[in-house]
Design an enzyme around this catalytic site. Structure first.
Site, PDB file in Angstrom:
ATOM      1  N   ASP A   2       0.919  -1.508   0.269  1.00 13.65           N
ATOM      2  CA  ASP A   2      -0.073   0.229  -0.140  1.00 13.65           C
ATOM      3  C   ASP A   2       0.998   1.023   0.138  1.00 13.65           C
ATOM      4  O   ASP A   2       1.195   1.365   1.633  1.00 13.65           O
ATOM      5  CB  ASP A   2      -0.669  -0.181   1.279  1.00 13.65           C
ATOM      6  CG  ASP A   2      -1.683   1.465   1.519  1.00 13.65           C
ATOM      7  OD1 ASP A   2      -1.504   2.128   0.415  1.00 13.65           O
ATOM      8  OD2 ASP A   2      -2.346   0.668   1.688  1.00 13.65           O
TER       9      ASP A   2
ATOM     10  N   SER B 227      -2.766  11.055 -16.458  1.00 15.26           N
ATOM     11  CA  SER B 227      -4.370  11.211 -17.313  1.00 15.26           C
ATOM     12  C   SER B 227      -4.755  11.654 -18.423  1.00 15.26           C
ATOM     13  O   SER B 227      -3.786  12.644 -17.533  1.00 15.26           O
ATOM     14  CB  SER B 227      -5.366  10.601 -15.548  1.00 15.26           C
ATOM     15  OG  SER B 227      -6.725  10.709 -16.541  1.00 15.26           O
TER      16      SER B 227
ATOM     17  N   TYR C  84      -9.174  14.375  -8.742  1.00 18.73           N
ATOM     18  CA  TYR C  84      -8.208  13.231  -9.160  1.00 18.73           C
ATOM     19  C   TYR C  84      -7.994  14.491 -10.473  1.00 18.73           C
ATOM     20  O   TYR C  84      -6.410  13.702 -10.415  1.00 18.73           O
ATOM     21  CB  TYR C  84      -9.425  12.629 -10.204  1.00 18.73           C
ATOM     22  CG  TYR C  84      -8.961  11.376 -11.136  1.00 18.73           C
ATOM     23  CD1 TYR C  84      -8.532  10.060 -10.343  1.00 18.73           C
ATOM     24  CD2 TYR C  84      -8.663  11.562 -12.445  1.00 18.73           C
ATOM     25  CE1 TYR C  84      -7.280   9.744 -11.502  1.00 18.73           C
ATOM     26  CE2 TYR C  84      -8.233  10.468 -12.981  1.00 18.73           C
ATOM     27  CZ  TYR C  84      -7.639   9.140 -12.827  1.00 18.73           C
ATOM     28  OH  TYR C  84      -7.353   9.187 -13.616  1.00 18.73           O
TER      29      TYR C  84
ATOM     30  N   LYS D  92      -3.937  14.185 -10.701  1.00 25.11           N
ATOM     31  CA  LYS D  92      -2.606  14.052 -11.822  1.00 25.11           C
ATOM     32  C   LYS D  92      -2.424  15.596 -12.377  1.00 25.11           C
ATOM     33  O   LYS D  92      -0.797  15.275 -12.854  1.00 25.11           O
ATOM     34  CB  LYS D  92      -3.432  13.517 -13.190  1.00 25.11           C
ATOM     35  CG  LYS D  92      -4.651  11.563 -12.941  1.00 25.11           C
ATOM     36  CD  LYS D  92      -3.039  11.593 -12.586  1.00 25.11           C
ATOM     37  CE  LYS D  92      -3.583   9.549 -12.007  1.00 25.11           C
ATOM     38  NZ  LYS D  92      -3.087   8.400 -12.075  1.00 25.11           N
TER      39      LYS D  92
END
Length: 288
Positions: free
Chosen positions: A57, A135, A148, A152
């Site tokens: 993790d 992304s 998100y 990124k």
């Protein structure tokens, strides 16, 4: 014996999707892959010739330290680190709890930095490379993608900074920017978005309810029409193995088309383009 058989590669987030496919593709090419997974059952699934699962993790310092010790204790050189682990959490900026903001950044940014810091000594010795999986959201932040895309965007900036710091030391840094990929991540993202939407206040639901539904439908459509995880893995493998890799690779036709377009359009024009595209997915109003 090919040179690759004497080299290690670390792939984080290798339980499913692009990470699992990348681990298999790189093992097929002769590397010994340390595949980071979070659960024992995922380790049993990914374990195969050339793939050694490690419980990882990336937000747990002890597990990151154990990975670094595993690499340091191996006589083989570390050829590459593929920072692939990630989660998708979508909600309007106003409605996303701060704990969720912090969780997204811990996994999608700070965890990658922690693993990179831990493995950089080995990469410097081997003159290896860091592959950061970003992304299309690292270039354009759609509505409800604040957390998100924010992580990124930051990963893109960190990658640029790191590349300029270590290039003269022989370490290459590459960013991979996927568009729609047919993996489980999108379905998990939709489920998370619906869970968070259910916690919005009535006022927030009135403001953003249809927007969340539209984005969920768009996300599902983009995933269904996207490339396979195996196709994405081949791009990652290219970034890992090319003698002179590019600083950035796109994955999928949507990323290849949209990312250059973003550079050309003004903010207002891009706003209109994204809004027009999203409008098609808004739920139709029903009448009694």
């Amino acid at each position: 014996m090919p040179k690759q058989t004497q080299e290690l590669i670390v792939v984080t987030g290798a339980s499913t999707g692009m990470g699992a496919s990348a681990a298999r593709e790189l093992a097929r090419r002769g590397f010994h892959v340390l595949a980071g997974v979070r659960r024992d059952r995922d380790a049993d699934t990914i374990r195969s010739p050339g793939i050694e699962p490690v419980i990882l993790d990336i937000t747990e310092p002890e597990q990151v330290e154990a990975l670094a010790a595993r690499v340091a204790g191996d006589p083989r050189a570390l050829h590459a680190l593929v920072n692939n682990a990630g989660i998708q959490v979508n909600a309007p900026v106003e409605a996303l709890p701060m704990a969720q903001w912090r969780r997204v950044f811990e996994v999608n940014l700070f965890g990658h930095i922690a693993v990179t810091q831990a493995l950089l000594p080995a990469l410097l010795r081997s003159k290896g490379r860091v592959i950061n999986i970003s992304s299309i959201g690292g270039k354009a932040a759609m509505a409800t993608y604040g957390a998100y895309a924010g992580a990124k965007f930051a990963l893109e900036a960190v990658s640029d900074s790191l590349r300029r710091e270590v290039a003269s030391l022989g370490v290459q840094v590459v960013v991979v920017e996927p568009g729609g990929i047919r993996t489980e991540m999108a379905s998990r993202g939709v489920a998370t978005a619906n869970h968070l939407a259910a916690q919005m206040t009535p006022e927030q639901t009135e403001r953003y309810g249809s927007l969340v539904q539209a984005n969920n439908t768009l996300m599902a459509a983009g995933t269904a029409s996207g490339v396979t995880a195996d196709a994405a893995a081949r791009v990652i493998a290219k970034a890992v193995t090319s003698r002179k890799p590019r600083t950035r690779y796109t994955v999928g036709r949507d990323a290849a088309l949209i990312i250059p377009l973003i550079r050309m359009l003004s903010d207002r024009t891009l706003d209109r383009v994204l809004a027009a595209n999203l409008r098609r997915y808004h739920p139709k109003e029903t009448t009694a």
